[in-house]
Design a protein around this motif. Sequence first.
Motif, PDB file in Angstrom:
ATOM      1  N   ALA A 199      47.277 107.533  36.720  1.00  0.00           N
ATOM      2  CA  ALA A 199      47.956 106.202  36.980  1.00  0.00           C
ATOM      3  C   ALA A 199      47.860 105.707  38.297  1.00  0.00           C
ATOM      4  CB  ALA A 199      49.491 106.483  36.367  1.00  0.00           C
ATOM      5  N   HIS A 200      48.160 106.807  39.219  1.00  0.00           N
ATOM      6  CA  HIS A 200      48.082 106.356  40.553  1.00  0.00           C
ATOM      7  C   HIS A 200      46.647 105.839  41.030  1.00  0.00           C
ATOM      8  CE1 HIS A 200      49.333 106.451  44.852  1.00  0.00           C
ATOM      9  NE2 HIS A 200      48.234 106.886  45.124  1.00  0.00           N
ATOM     10  N   LEU A 201      45.669 106.353  40.585  1.00  0.00           N
ATOM     11  CA  LEU A 201      44.190 106.073  40.626  1.00  0.00           C
ATOM     12  C   LEU A 201      44.037 104.412  40.000  1.00  0.00           C
ATOM     13  CD1 LEU A 201      41.096 106.261  41.371  1.00  0.00           C
ATOM     14  CD2 LEU A 201      40.927 107.320  39.203  1.00  0.00           C
ATOM     15  N   ALA A 202      44.715 104.262  38.733  1.00  0.00           N
ATOM     16  CA  ALA A 202      44.439 102.942  38.117  1.00  0.00           C
ATOM     17  C   ALA A 202      45.237 101.794  39.031  1.00  0.00           C
ATOM     18  CB  ALA A 202      45.190 103.198  36.922  1.00  0.00           C
ATOM     19  N   SER A 203      46.272 102.380  39.823  1.00  0.00           N
ATOM     20  CA  SER A 203      46.868 101.151  40.479  1.00  0.00           C
ATOM     21  C   SER A 203      46.149 100.834  41.600  1.00  0.00           C
ATOM     22  CB  SER A 203      48.279 101.693  40.835  1.00  0.00           C
ATOM     23  OG  SER A 203      48.295 102.893  41.857  1.00  0.00           O
ATOM     24  N   TRP A 204      45.673 102.068  42.278  1.00  0.00           N
ATOM     25  CA  TRP A 204      44.535 101.569  43.547  1.00  0.00           C
ATOM     26  C   TRP A 204      43.238 100.760  42.771  1.00  0.00           C
ATOM     27  CZ3 TRP A 204      43.972 102.573  48.547  1.00  0.00           C
ATOM     28  CH2 TRP A 204      44.977 103.117  49.036  1.00  0.00           C
ATOM     29  N   LEU A 205      42.644 101.331  41.809  1.00  0.00           N
ATOM     30  CA  LEU A 205      41.350 100.547  41.135  1.00  0.00           C
ATOM     31  C   LEU A 205      41.660  99.150  40.811  1.00  0.00           C
ATOM     32  CD1 LEU A 205      40.004 103.235  38.788  1.00  0.00           C
ATOM     33  CD2 LEU A 205      38.870 102.460  41.115  1.00  0.00           C
ATOM     34  N   ASP A 206      43.093  98.906  40.370  1.00  0.00           N
ATOM     35  CA  ASP A 206      43.323  97.482  39.892  1.00  0.00           C
ATOM     36  C   ASP A 206      43.408  96.523  41.186  1.00  0.00           C
ATOM     37  OD1 ASP A 206      43.625  98.031  37.345  1.00  0.00           O
ATOM     38  OD2 ASP A 206      45.936  98.210  37.393  1.00  0.00           O
ATOM     39  N   ILE A 207      43.930  97.160  42.270  1.00  0.00           N
ATOM     40  CA  ILE A 207      43.953  96.406  43.548  1.00  0.00           C
ATOM     41  C   ILE A 207      42.586  96.086  44.068  1.00  0.00           C
ATOM     42  CG2 ILE A 207      44.875  96.453  46.012  1.00  0.00           C
ATOM     43  CD1 ILE A 207      47.022  97.698  44.838  1.00  0.00           C
ATOM     44  N   ARG A 208      41.901  97.187  44.337  1.00  0.00           N
ATOM     45  CA  ARG A 208      40.576  97.275  44.935  1.00  0.00           C
ATOM     46  C   ARG A 208      39.386  96.623  43.978  1.00  0.00           C
ATOM     47  NH1 ARG A 208      38.255  96.779  48.263  1.00  0.00           N
ATOM     48  NH2 ARG A 208      36.734  98.578  48.285  1.00  0.00           N
ATOM     49  N   THR A 209      39.617  96.669  42.750  1.00  0.00           N
ATOM     50  CA  THR A 209      38.734  95.900  41.844  1.00  0.00           C
ATOM     51  C   THR A 209      38.895  94.434  41.899  1.00  0.00           C
ATOM     52  OG1 THR A 209      38.314  97.922  40.116  1.00  0.00           O
ATOM     53  CG2 THR A 209      37.717  95.670  39.551  1.00  0.00           C
ATOM     54  N   LEU A 210      40.069  93.954  41.979  1.00  0.00           N
ATOM     55  CA  LEU A 210      40.107  92.361  42.177  1.00  0.00           C
ATOM     56  C   LEU A 210      39.701  92.006  43.387  1.00  0.00           C
ATOM     57  CD1 LEU A 210      43.886  92.155  40.669  1.00  0.00           C
ATOM     58  CD2 LEU A 210      42.185  91.339  39.703  1.00  0.00           C
ATOM     59  N   GLU A 211      40.168  92.719  44.442  1.00  0.00           N
ATOM     60  CA  GLU A 211      39.515  92.155  45.858  1.00  0.00           C
ATOM     61  C   GLU A 211      37.840  92.369  45.889  1.00  0.00           C
ATOM     62  OE1 GLU A 211      40.994  95.159  48.418  1.00  0.00           O
ATOM     63  OE2 GLU A 211      43.140  94.352  48.520  1.00  0.00           O
ATOM     64  N   THR A 212      37.373  93.160  45.310  1.00  0.00           N
ATOM     65  CA  THR A 212      35.863  93.248  45.321  1.00  0.00           C
ATOM     66  C   THR A 212      35.170  92.369  44.338  1.00  0.00           C
ATOM     67  OG1 THR A 212      36.239  95.696  45.798  1.00  0.00           O
ATOM     68  CG2 THR A 212      33.837  94.963  45.157  1.00  0.00           C
ATOM     69  N   THR A 213      35.757  91.996  43.068  1.00  0.00           N
ATOM     70  CA  THR A 213      34.873  91.487  42.119  1.00  0.00           C
ATOM     71  C   THR A 213      35.301  89.990  41.890  1.00  0.00           C
ATOM     72  OG1 THR A 213      36.498  92.082  40.504  1.00  0.00           O
ATOM     73  CG2 THR A 213      34.755  93.586  40.650  1.00  0.00           C
ATOM     74  N   ARG A 214      36.248  89.498  42.668  1.00  0.00           N
ATOM     75  CA  ARG A 214      36.996  88.166  42.443  1.00  0.00           C
ATOM     76  C   ARG A 214      35.892  87.273  43.066  1.00  0.00           C
ATOM     77  NH1 ARG A 214      41.676  88.717  46.541  1.00  0.00           N
ATOM     78  NH2 ARG A 214      42.857  89.074  44.637  1.00  0.00           N
TER      79      ARG A 214
END
Length: 214
Positions: A199-214
């Motif tokens: 769950a902790h990883l998922a929260s980081w991935l959500d933030i980082r993926t949004l920053e990287t793929t937007r």
Amino acid sequence: MKPTTAVSGAAARNVYWHPSTLADDARAHQFGHAPLTLWLTGLSGAGKSTLAYALEKRLYEAHRHCAVLDGDNLRHHLNHDLGFTEADRTENLRRAAEVARLMNDVGLIVITAFISPLRSDREMAREIIGADRFVEVHVCTALDVCEARDPKGLYARARGGLIPQFTGVSAPYELPAAPSLRLDTGALPLAAATAALCAHLASWLDIRTLETTR
């Protein structure tokens, strides 16, 4: 992401960094998630490797691209030439961090399992990998629990004077000042600890993926 360490000495005149032709975010678009390194630190027997491989299985089943770097495994091959002096332990972690950075550069989520007892070594790893990709997780299982488990018989040998400079017995473990997450596998069963880490990883991935793929 450019390398954070440099070739030094005479070799520097003859060694050049060859950049990829892919954009930094290309693999994040392809894989659907940003790369990260989860750096699991804690005493021997704390449950780092068990937790790392349990998380790897969860991520694989979720079609996430990941790999585990385990301290003992690296010492069988890449780092087989290193001992357990303070200098060798630092070099062991430097090499591991460099490998993690390379794996992140090709888009992988990396899960490491290293005692990494010194704050300075963990900060070195953070600098090599990059602060935006480095997630420090303290597997904070108490010494008495780790020693009671003693899955490899290391504490018994250390108490008997057969292993010098053993972390938690004859060498210090410097607690992380502000880890991203603390997990006590003495209080949490494996399934619950893995779920919390996921769950902790998922929260980081959500933030980082949004920053990287937007």
